[in-house]
Design a protein around this motif. Structure first.
Motif, PDB file in Angstrom:
ATOM      1  N   CYS A  41      62.815  16.268 133.061  1.00 50.23           N
ATOM      2  CA  CYS A  41      64.843  16.782 132.396  1.00 50.23           C
ATOM      3  C   CYS A  41      64.802  16.431 131.238  1.00 50.23           C
ATOM      4  O   CYS A  41      64.529  15.066 131.427  1.00 50.23           O
ATOM      5  CB  CYS A  41      65.255  16.721 133.824  1.00 50.23           C
TER       6      CYS A  41
ATOM      7  N   HIS B 135      70.863  19.617 136.254  1.00 47.27           N
ATOM      8  CA  HIS B 135      69.541  19.386 136.417  1.00 47.27           C
ATOM      9  C   HIS B 135      68.678  17.159 136.600  1.00 47.27           C
ATOM     10  O   HIS B 135      69.080  16.854 135.633  1.00 47.27           O
ATOM     11  CB  HIS B 135      68.295  19.423 135.390  1.00 47.27           C
ATOM     12  N   PRO B 136      68.787  16.674 137.875  1.00 49.15           N
ATOM     13  CA  PRO B 136      68.371  17.309 138.606  1.00 49.15           C
ATOM     14  C   PRO B 136      69.996  17.157 139.290  1.00 49.15           C
ATOM     15  O   PRO B 136      70.613  17.173 139.560  1.00 49.15           O
ATOM     16  CB  PRO B 136      67.075  16.640 139.245  1.00 49.15           C
TER      17      PRO B 136
ATOM     18  N   ASN C 251      62.118  10.488 136.653  1.00 49.39           N
ATOM     19  CA  ASN C 251      63.117  11.285 136.350  1.00 49.39           C
ATOM     20  C   ASN C 251      63.362  10.694 135.049  1.00 49.39           C
ATOM     21  O   ASN C 251      63.490   9.490 134.776  1.00 49.39           O
ATOM     22  CB  ASN C 251      64.567  10.709 136.997  1.00 49.39           C
TER      23      ASN C 251
ATOM     24  N   ILE D 299      60.680  14.285 137.864  1.00 51.23           N
ATOM     25  CA  ILE D 299      61.238  15.123 137.829  1.00 51.23           C
ATOM     26  C   ILE D 299      61.178  15.048 136.518  1.00 51.23           C
ATOM     27  O   ILE D 299      61.290  13.698 135.930  1.00 51.23           O
ATOM     28  CB  ILE D 299      62.640  15.036 138.226  1.00 51.23           C
TER      29      ILE D 299
ATOM     30  N   HIS E  55      62.245  21.565 136.892  1.00 54.72           N
ATOM     31  CA  HIS E  55      62.667  19.972 136.219  1.00 54.72           C
ATOM     32  C   HIS E  55      64.489  19.668 137.708  1.00 54.72           C
ATOM     33  O   HIS E  55      65.556  19.144 137.322  1.00 54.72           O
ATOM     34  CB  HIS E  55      64.185  20.493 134.777  1.00 54.72           C
ATOM     35  N   GLY E  56      63.968  19.815 138.845  1.00 52.49           N
ATOM     36  CA  GLY E  56      64.931  19.885 139.621  1.00 52.49           C
ATOM     37  C   GLY E  56      66.052  20.508 139.959  1.00 52.49           C
ATOM     38  O   GLY E  56      67.462  20.342 140.654  1.00 52.49           O
ATOM     39  N   SER E  57      65.723  21.751 139.886  1.00 52.42           N
ATOM     40  CA  SER E  57      66.991  23.409 140.113  1.00 52.42           C
ATOM     41  C   SER E  57      66.488  23.175 141.486  1.00 52.42           C
ATOM     42  O   SER E  57      65.575  23.137 142.132  1.00 52.42           O
ATOM     43  CB  SER E  57      66.477  24.722 139.172  1.00 52.42           C
TER      44      SER E  57
END
Length: 295
Positions: free
Chosen positions: A242, A250-251, A269, A240, A219-221
């Motif tokens: 999230c 996140h992100p 996203n 992404i 999730h863009g961590s």
């Protein structure tokens, strides 16, 4: 070295690139790209909030990767029905975290499934037990893929890259199934929530990780999408998945920076755009592929 070909936008793909704007106009729910529902090829990144769920539309067959959190089960089921899905050629549960398999019981209750893939890892949770119950009712024996295993659907090859069946990790995310989807002219990499340890291992194996589309891991961590991994992939598009204003942040900015520095041309996203639909170039010889001029 790289087998990836240039990502050139055809007319359907230009229309598909506008799907994000259409989705926003429709309240965050993206419409299908301009392809025939029975012959189209596309990757659908379903907006399930803070979680993951992707539908691969491969001609007249469909593959589902994850099913989002429990409260998104009906969202995933309804979305699949809207796309005309009546049967799933394969379902892939990347790893047993609730935000990836919570909606799986609802999916298994709604659609017949030909095959089910999952890593060799269990979880002592209600959502995992409900998923196993759903698989049992389907009469399908789960498959634990080994790196190098392939699944071919409508001319598209899905190659499993990780994890090894007997692998042992402290972090459940690293059991995530990592998979390359290859139409022959385009490639997309899906890695669940795999973190930097897995990314480093894949790079060290000198695998061909080059791809056009990257479903951004975790999730863009900041625990994932390392610079070395992005360099090996060199994706043109990143997506992404999230939730809006999620508590994890996140992100994370460091990941967005790394994606930009890696030359990613477009970052989508779901928290901002809703469901994202990216058309895929169909395999050569498929019903929807452009016919070559006669010699």
């Amino acid at each position: 070295m790289s087998r990836r070909k240039s990502y050139k936008l055809s007319v359907p793909q230009v229309v598909g690139a506008l799907v994000i704007l259409i989705g926003i106009a429709l309240g965050g729910k993206a419409a299908l790209p301009a392809t025939d529902a029975q012959t189209g090829y596309a990757a659908h990144f379903i907006d399930v909030g803070q979680g993951d769920s992707e539908l691969l539309q491969l001609g007249s067959e469909y593959v589902l990767i994850d099913a989002g959190p429990t409260d998104a089960g009906s969202t995933v089921v309804n979305y699949l029905k809207q796309q005309g899905v009546t049967r799933l050629r394969a379902v892939i549960a990347t790893h047993p975290h609730e935000d990836h398999i919570g909606g799986m019981a609802a999916v298994l209750a709604a659609f017949p499934v030909d095959s089910f893939y999952m890593p060799n890892k269990t979880a002592n949770t209600k959502v995992f037990s409900k998923m196993l119950d759903g698989i049992e009712k389907q009469g399908v024996k789960p498959t634990i893929p080994t790196p190098g295993d392939k699944l071919t659907v409508s001319g598209v090859t899905l190659t499993f890259l990780s994890p090894k069946p007997k692998a042992s990790f402290d972090n459940l995310n690293n059991y995530s199934i990592v998979m390359m989807v290859d139409t022959g002219t385009e490639r997309a990499l899906f890695a669940g929530d795999a973190e930097k340890e897995i990314e480093s291992a894949l790079v060290a194996q000198k695998l061909d990780l080059s791809c056009d589309v990257y479903k951004v891991s975790h999730h863009g961590s900041s625990t994932s999408s390392t610079a070395a991994f992005l360099k090996a992939m060199s994706p043109r598009i990143a997506v992404i998945s999230c939730g809006k204003d999620n508590s994890y942040g996140h992100p994370q900015k460091s990941v967005l920076t790394r994606l930009s520095q890696a030359g990613v041309e477009k970052i989508y996203n779901t928290a901002e755009s809703g469901t994202v639909v990216l058309p895929l170039s169909p395999p050569a010889g498929s019903a929807s592929s452009p016919k070559e001029n006669a010699a």
